[in-house]
Design an enzyme around this catalytic site. Structure first.
Site, PDB file in Angstrom:
ATOM      1  N   LYS A  78      32.192 -24.796 -25.928  1.00 16.68           N
ATOM      2  CA  LYS A  78      31.524 -24.529 -24.650  1.00 16.68           C
ATOM      3  C   LYS A  78      31.606 -23.038 -24.364  1.00 16.68           C
ATOM      4  O   LYS A  78      32.627 -22.391 -24.635  1.00 16.68           O
ATOM      5  CB  LYS A  78      32.215 -25.331 -23.552  1.00 16.68           C
ATOM      6  N   SER A 153      29.287 -30.430 -16.590  1.00 19.97           N
ATOM      7  CA  SER A 153      28.739 -29.149 -16.968  1.00 19.97           C
ATOM      8  C   SER A 153      28.759 -28.888 -18.475  1.00 19.97           C
ATOM      9  O   SER A 153      28.151 -27.913 -18.931  1.00 19.97           O
ATOM     10  CB  SER A 153      29.485 -28.028 -16.242  1.00 19.97           C
ATOM     11  N   SER A 177      33.370 -32.904 -16.059  1.00 22.67           N
ATOM     12  CA  SER A 177      32.421 -32.176 -16.897  1.00 22.67           C
ATOM     13  C   SER A 177      32.506 -32.404 -18.386  1.00 22.67           C
ATOM     14  O   SER A 177      31.677 -31.881 -19.116  1.00 22.67           O
ATOM     15  CB  SER A 177      32.551 -30.670 -16.618  1.00 22.67           C
TER      16      SER A 177
END
Lengths: 488, 102, 479
Positions: A78, A153, A177
């Site tokens: 990420k 997210s 997330s």
């Protein structure tokens, strides 16, 4: 499409010299090449750097050395995990092109385990969102249906694994997330006990809630990755000294004699097809020897409100450093205050601004007691509520997300609706407890449904054990539409 | 516990300035409306009677995490300054600072 | 002080701790290095960085608390949020409502007690230089920031508003500095900025009136500036009130050149720092054993050292005013151990104190390095009359120059043999014979002439004679 090869198997073969890390990488780069345009999982694909890493792994094996438990396995990171010399943007304009001069601890541990970092994945800006639609680089699309969101997210990481771009990925989970996008994309996603995985090098959103965790196709692969990244780090004061549970070894121990509590408050808000899958998972666990109970933890219903006071409060402070002085975007102005303002106004998207202002307000003189401190007390009550449940149950079971993946653009205009996606995941973050989402068949619309297992602090061993049992009974998911280069 | 007054446009303008954000009039209106509804939702927290409940700032109760007073390697200055928006004399350059620190 | 009015003064002192590394990271805590070379993700406020607390900084903070008679408590860290270029994270990690040290006190040398409200830990900011004509922030075109100092450990010591005169404020800072140095926590260099003082000053018409509105004065770079600034500010406030205006609560900057304070900003709209518990750190809970260990290793504080010397003097008759000053000098310079050693070795306390305050003090560094045994030997020789005062001072200077030695051997080298009784008597006789008129007057009772004859004998012996021995011989001859 055949199931992708488990990371565990890849690593074993590479370590034994039966498979070349370079070949593994090239295969995945080809899959990315074919499908990335439609999915947009990545902010940056690190082809050259990854090739160098893969060559180094192969060279080590040839020299008789052991590169480690993730030898040659491509891992997607990420884009809020600091990677030295490689842009780490948090999908924000304000960090566009920023190259950290240091690696996050988890990145160092991956390298030491022989992993190959294949790219930095797209995310909601500064991890604020549940759909990856607030990204400054544009949304990621769900590989199962590219008109739908992958969740957020960590949408890019979830989609990358789902689409076969990488067998493993890391995300971060502050209010769900990792778990929510895992559910929406039909992969395994896990949030560890707070303090078991170092946050050093994770760009902070809400410091008392953030945790890094694994994405994978299988529970075993997630366990493998968790075992590598977990463990005490002296660079993180909130890192636990107590030994992090090692989970790969206990996966097959089964659920005989365990008590699983089905969490009624979570089921209340779930769509019927999602709820049905949860009950189906409960039945499967019963068949495998577990005792199933209905459990009520009424305190969890306050989780959403408490979260939307605590998280923005901490975030407003964590994001103050983006001021155009030392790194990142600068919009010039006559004086420093004007420069700070112009920079932040241009650099942050609307959702980030909303949360910064909400957080600033919540922390403000006069409001502190009414909001922030109250929310911290609610957190205490939630922990107490869970403790009561865990007096009777080993783990809790419920949906991960209330529905399957929603359409792109469906919730962007009403932040409140978007926030409701996290109602089942937030309580674990507030309590600091581990939780894992396991795919459990499709919903009525053919899109993935994930079921969630929750456990008390440091119960990762038990959690993975039960997750493995759930996985074993999971109905098949259709293949995502974006996989190989085959024209669709 | 007294309920705080509903969020006003002035409140939003005030916190925007505190957070070094500039909002257009339109944004001010939209954000006021959106933030007010989030806070309305959060009102169920502020109205709870939680007297006697200790706030939990840290989920895991740990104390005294310390490190020894030994130097660790610093960053390479060139690498750091290469990422800076403006540099002069090996320092970070900023436009004129109008006031003292608060 | 303008009659009828009283000043009320509270002081906030920021003290940089003498640690090897910064408060929350392992960067060197070093003054004067090349800009931005002692930096890391933490003290630069890079995304993803995290603080880890320096144990030595905690111990030094606890030492300060112990030296100031504070209660050392479980404490937490808070974020103080504000934007400023020298604040790397745009918040400072500090301590707010649960500081480490509370409720202490400090006694001024004259015995006046000043309360210490708290002494808490916090991190320092970077340093900004302003590019423009004056080098000051106003009128600068742009500024340059160096983060070497960012994250250096500070202890902020907040006094109660107990002081009532500028002299007391000066004495407080002087004494506090001595304590900070004695505790090993700081090098106390105000001129280098390792100790910074801000003064809160208000006035009231009498001791029973409530406190007036106060102003905070910054930029006090020396004890002298502190005194001048306080005097100026008090007069400024009195003038305002007497002319019917009110004092506005604000921060003011002391302009040393102009000799006045100037308003910086109004604190009426107090800045909203939005303090909240630092989520990246855990509470600091020193246990009783740790607190005791810190107390045990803490050396004697200046007040104790002064008291120790007072006791020595009182045991041999009392303390004269001049001797109180000598005691302060000797303790300030770290030479009191020499005095104590001398007295323990049989030297008279008055001589030991005087010789140390006057002669040893001229080269305090050398004196501190001297082996106390040689010092005691030297003073013993002087006390016994084997060396005159002049000779003893010369031998001491030689001891300093050589970094030590055997006083008796040095005295012999320098030709400072004690005069034999016979040769002393002979020299006195010669002087007496040469001046019969004066001798006659001395015998008749003019005691002042003893000095005349002593002077002659000193001249004849080139200072080798012992003054006391000469006086004794003259008295014996007179009968």
């Amino acid at each position: 499409m055949s199931a992708p090869r488990p990371a565990l198997e890849t690593a074993t073969m590479v370590r034994a010299g039966e498979e070349s890390a370079v070949d593994v990488l090239e295969h995945h780069l080809a899959v990315i090449e074919a499908g990335e345009d439609a999915v947009h999982a990545f902010n940056l694909v690190l082809a050259d750097q990854a090739r160098a890493q893969a060559r180094a792994v192969d060279a080590a094996v040839a020299a008789g050395d052991d590169p480690g438990p993730l030898a040659g396995v491509p891992v997607a990171l990420k884009d809020n995990l600091c990677t030295r010399g490689v842009p780490t943007t948090c999908s924000s304009r304000i960090l566009d092109g920023w190259c950290p001069p240091y690696d996050a601890t988890v990145v160092t541990r991956l390298a030491a385990a022989g992993a190959v970092v294949i790219g930095k994945t797209n995310m909601d800006e500064f991890a604020m969102g549940s759909s990856t639609e607030t990204s400054a680089s544009g949304p990621t699309r769900n590989p199962y249906d590219t008109s739908r969101v992958p969740g957020g997210s960590s949408g890019g990481s979830a989609a990358a694994v789902a689409a076969g771009f990488a067998p493993l990925a890391l995300g971060s989970d502050t209010g769900g997330s990792i778990r929510q996008p895992a559910a929406l994309c039909g992969v395994v996603g896990m949030k560890p006990t707070y303090g078991t995985v170092s946050r050093y090098g994770l760009v902070a959103f809400a410091s008392s809630l953030d945790q890094i965790g694994p994405f994978a196709h299988t529970v075993a692969d997630a366990a493998l990755l968790f075992d590598v990244i977990g463990g005490h780090d002296p660079l993180d004061s909130t890192s636990l000294h107590r030994p992090t549970p090692r989970v790969l070894s206990v996966l097959d121990d089964g659920v005989d004699g365990m008590t699983v509590g089905v969490l009624t408050e979570f089921l209340d808000g779930a769509a019927p097809d999602v709820a049905a899958r949860v009950h189906q998972a409960a039945d499967a666990l019963a068949a495998a020897g577990a005792r199933i109970e209905e459990v009520s933890v009424p305190e969890v219903t306050l989780g959403l409100s408490a979260y939307y006071l605590i998280a923005p409060g901490e975030a407003s402070s964590n994001l103050a450093r983006y001021d155009g002085v030392r790194y990142g975007l600068r919009v010039d102005a006559e004086d420093t205050v004007a420069m700070n303002t112009a920079t932040r106004t241009a650099g942050f998207g609307a959702e980030v601004k909303r949360r910064i202002m909400l957080g600033t307000y919540v922390l403000s003189a006069g409001y502190m007691d009414a909001y922030y401190n109250q929310a911290l007390k609610v957190r205490t009550r939630i922990i107490q509520g869970f403790a009561a449940a865990y007096a009777r149950c080993d783990v809790l079971l419920g949906p991960t997300a209330p529905t399957t993946a929603f359409a792109l653009g469906a919730k962007v205009d009403d932040p409140l609706t978007m926030y409701l996606s996290d109602v089942c995941t937030i309580p674990s973050n507030l309590a600091g407890h581990p939780a894992i989402s396991v795919p459990f068949g499709p919903g009525d619309d053919g899109l993935p449904v994930g079921v969630q297992l929750l456990g008390p602090a440091l119960s990762e061993g038990t959690l993975f054990q039960v997750a493995a049992a759930v996985e074993a009974a999971a109905p098949d998911l259709p293949a995502p539409r974006i996989t190989t280069g085959a024209a669709s | 516990m007294d309920q705080p007054a509903r969020l006003t446009r002035e409140d939003v303008a005030h916190v925007a300035a505190l957070a070094r954000l500039h909002l257009s009039d339109e944004e001010l209106d939209t954000f006021t409306h959106q933030l007010a509804s989030v806070l309305d939702h959060a009102a169920d927290v502020s109205s709870l009677d939680l007297t006697g409940v200790e706030p939990t700032a840290h989920a895991m109760a740990v104390t005294n995490v310390l490190r020894t007073d030994e130097p660790a390697p610093c960053l390479d200055r060139d690498e750091v300054l290469a990422q800076a928006p403006a540099v002069e004399d090996h320092r970070f350059r900023v436009p004129r600072i109008l006031g003292e620190a608060p | 002080m303008t009659s009828g009015w009283q000043m009320v003064i509270g002081l906030e002192v920021h003290c940089e701790l003498k640690t090897a590394t910064k408060l929350f990271c392992g960067c060197p805590n070093m003054f004067g290095d090349e800009p931005n070379t002692n930096v890391c993700p933490n003290c630069l406020g890079l995304p993803g960085s995290l603080p880890v607390l320096n144990q030595q900084a905690v111990e030094l903070a606890m030492a300060i608390g112990t030296a100031l008679h504070c209660e050392i408590r479980p404490s937490t860290f808070h974020r103080k949020n504000y934007f400023y270029p020298d604040q790397a994270k745009d918040y400072q990690i500090s301590q707010y409502d649960e500081p480490l040290n509370v409720d202490g006190w400090l006694d001024l040398p004259d015995g006046f007690r000043v309360g210490i409200e708290r002494a808490h830990m916090e991190e320092d900011t970077g340093k900004t230089t302003h590019a423009g004509a004056s080098g000051r922030i106003h009128g600068a075109d742009y500024s340059l920031v160096d983060y070497n100092r960012s994250g250096v450990p500070l202890v902020e010591i907040v006094s109660a508003p107990d002081m009532r005169t500028a002299d007391q404020a000066r004495a407080y800072v002087t004494e506090l500095r001595a304590i900070l140095v004695a505790s090993g926590a700081s090098d106390g260099k105000m001129e280098e900025g390792s100790m910074r003082v801000d003064a809160n000053v208000s006035v009231r018409r009498g001791p029973d009136e409530p406190f007036g509105t106060r102003c905070e004065i910054k930029n006090l770079n020396s004890v002298r500036s502190l005194g001048r600034a306080i005097e100026y500010e008090a007069q400024r406030q009195i003038a305002l009130i007497e002319s019917g205006e009110r004092v506005v609560q604000q921060t003011r900057h002391w302009d040393e050149g102009a000799g006045r304070t100037e308003a910086l900003r109004s604190k009426e709209d107090a800045y909203d720092y939005r303090y909240f518990l630092e989520p990246d750190l855990v509470p600091l809970v020193p246990d009783a054993e740790w607190i005791r260990a810190v107390g045990d290793t803490l050396g004697m504080m200046p007040a104790e050292r002064r008291a120790r010397l007072v006791t020595l003097l009182e045991e041999s008759g009392g303390v004269a005013d001049a001797q109180r000053d000598q005691i302060t000098t000797v303790v300030d310079l770290g030479l009191d151990d020499l005095v104590v050693a001398a007295v323990a070795g049989g030297v008279g306390s008055g001589l030991a104190l005087a010789r140390t305050a006057n002669e040893a003090a001229t080269d305090a560094e050398a004196a501190r390095a001297l082996d106390p045994k040689s010092y005691v030997e030297l003073l013993t020789l002087e006390g016994a009359g084997s060396l005159s005062a002049t000779q003893a001072k010369a031998v001491l200077a030689e001891l300093f120059a050589r970094g030590g030695g055997d006083p008796a051997a040095i005295a012999k080298e320098m030709g400072f043999e004690a005069m034999s009784e016979d040769s002393l008597a002979a020299t006195v006789a010669e002087a007496v014979d040469a001046h019969p008129d004066e001798w006659g007057r001395y015998c008749a009772g003019d005691d002042k002439l003893a000095g005349f004859f002593t002077g002659l004998v000193m001249k004849a012996t080139r200072g080798q004679a012992n003054g006391k021995a000469v006086a004794a011989e003259l008295a014996r001859r007179r009968g």
